[in-house]
Design a protein around this motif. Sequence first.
Motif, short mmCIF file in Angstrom:
data_model
loop_
_atom_site.label_atom_id
_atom_site.label_comp_id
_atom_site.label_asym_id
_atom_site.label_seq_id
_atom_site.Cartn_x
_atom_site.Cartn_y
_atom_site.Cartn_z
N ARG A 27 0.80 -1.23 0.00
CA ARG A 27 0.00 0.00 0.00
C ARG A 27 0.83 1.28 0.00
O ARG A 27 0.29 2.37 -0.15
CB ARG A 27 -0.93 0.02 1.22
CG ARG A 27 -1.93 -1.13 1.28
CD ARG A 27 -2.89 -0.91 2.44
NE ARG A 27 -3.85 -1.99 2.60
CZ ARG A 27 -4.83 -1.99 3.49
NH1 ARG A 27 -4.99 -0.95 4.31
NH2 ARG A 27 -5.66 -3.02 3.59
N GLY A 28 2.12 1.15 0.21
CA GLY A 28 2.95 2.35 0.28
C GLY A 28 2.78 3.14 1.56
O GLY A 28 2.97 4.36 1.59
N LEU A 29 2.44 2.44 2.65
CA LEU A 29 2.26 3.10 3.95
C LEU A 29 3.61 3.49 4.53
O LEU A 29 4.64 2.87 4.26
CB LEU A 29 1.54 2.17 4.92
CG LEU A 29 0.18 1.62 4.50
CD1 LEU A 29 -0.31 0.61 5.53
CD2 LEU A 29 -0.83 2.75 4.34
N THR A 30 3.60 4.51 5.38
CA THR A 30 4.77 4.83 6.18
C THR A 30 4.58 4.22 7.56
O THR A 30 3.59 4.52 8.24
CB THR A 30 4.95 6.35 6.33
OG1 THR A 30 5.17 6.93 5.03
CG2 THR A 30 6.14 6.68 7.22
N LEU A 31 5.50 3.37 7.96
CA LEU A 31 5.39 2.69 9.24
C LEU A 31 5.75 3.64 10.38
O LEU A 31 6.80 4.29 10.36
CB LEU A 31 6.33 1.48 9.28
CG LEU A 31 6.36 0.68 10.58
CD1 LEU A 31 5.00 0.03 10.84
CD2 LEU A 31 7.46 -0.37 10.53
N VAL A 32 4.86 3.73 11.35
CA VAL A 32 5.13 4.50 12.57
C VAL A 32 5.28 3.49 13.69
O VAL A 32 4.29 2.96 14.21
CB VAL A 32 4.00 5.50 12.88
CG1 VAL A 32 4.37 6.32 14.12
CG2 VAL A 32 3.75 6.41 11.69
N HIS A 33 6.51 3.21 14.03
CA HIS A 33 6.78 2.18 15.03
C HIS A 33 6.24 2.62 16.39
O HIS A 33 6.36 3.79 16.76
CB HIS A 33 8.28 1.92 15.13
CG HIS A 33 8.63 0.60 15.73
ND1 HIS A 33 8.55 0.37 17.10
CD2 HIS A 33 9.04 -0.56 15.18
CE1 HIS A 33 8.91 -0.87 17.35
NE2 HIS A 33 9.21 -1.47 16.20
#
Length: 315
Positions: A137-143
Amino acid sequence: MLPLDTLQQAQHRISDTLLPTPLLLDHALSDQLGRRVWLKGELFQRTGSFKPRGGLNWVRSASREELSGGLGAVSAGNHALGLAWAAGQVGVPVTIVMPESASQFKVDGSRALGAEVILHGDINAAWELMHRLVEERGLTLVHPYDDERIIAGQGTVGLEILEQAPQASAILCPVGGGGLISGIGSAAAALRPDLAMIGVEPSGAASMAEAWTRGAAARLKAVDTCAKSLGAAIVGEHTYRICRETTQTLVQVDDAAIGRGMHHLLYQAKLAAEPGAAVGVAALLEEAVSLPPEGEVVVVITGGNMSREELEAFI
């Protein structure tokens, strides 16, 4: 550890929206220990835990590119609530993968804040799915904890404690993935290096103790604790390093002790704290920790997100 100015910048970045939480005197514990014991009421923060601090600091410091494809995260619940709320402040969509055992209260709350919530397997399986979704999906992971912007936001709890309790000689902090204790520890190391940072983990999810033993972050084979908010199977590379540098002691408490801690908070302190928030009080009640000989004690009460059914199990 994180530089002091990084924590102060985070505090400035979020302070117009997230107000300081109070310190409450625990009279019963103070009488028992013969010194003042303060409870840092993070359960009164937006969404019911400390997590919006890191979430809001992250989204307000993110680039347009990081936000453009939407955000993704894995959470047992409180990070989901905090990030969903923070992302809603800037109109960015969020996809959260939560383990199937996650609190329905937190699932429903995250969805009400606009997040897409996917329930999938245990915490390890949830991470595997999120990594696939980031690619697809092209998400940006926010750990939830192993990100310096998240840690800096959580560190604002420490800045508040040091201002509110100048006579404190020890801070007891719950430990899951290690983001909160890394942030508070960074603040204490910079401003009060003589102050004892004490981490408290559930014995069924002692991932930071495992990392200390092995000398690096290492994944637990299984997690088994009533304190689901502290059920990280592995700590982060950042949080391991910072915690090892700034925390003096780690202790563990079992589920029975956590239940007694919740009972104390409910009936003595009048706080409806969730299991993961009660571990510090549990450690004091069980006399599981050695405190400095003098000075006040601050215990971080990290959250209060649970349903009636979840609470009833501990009454």
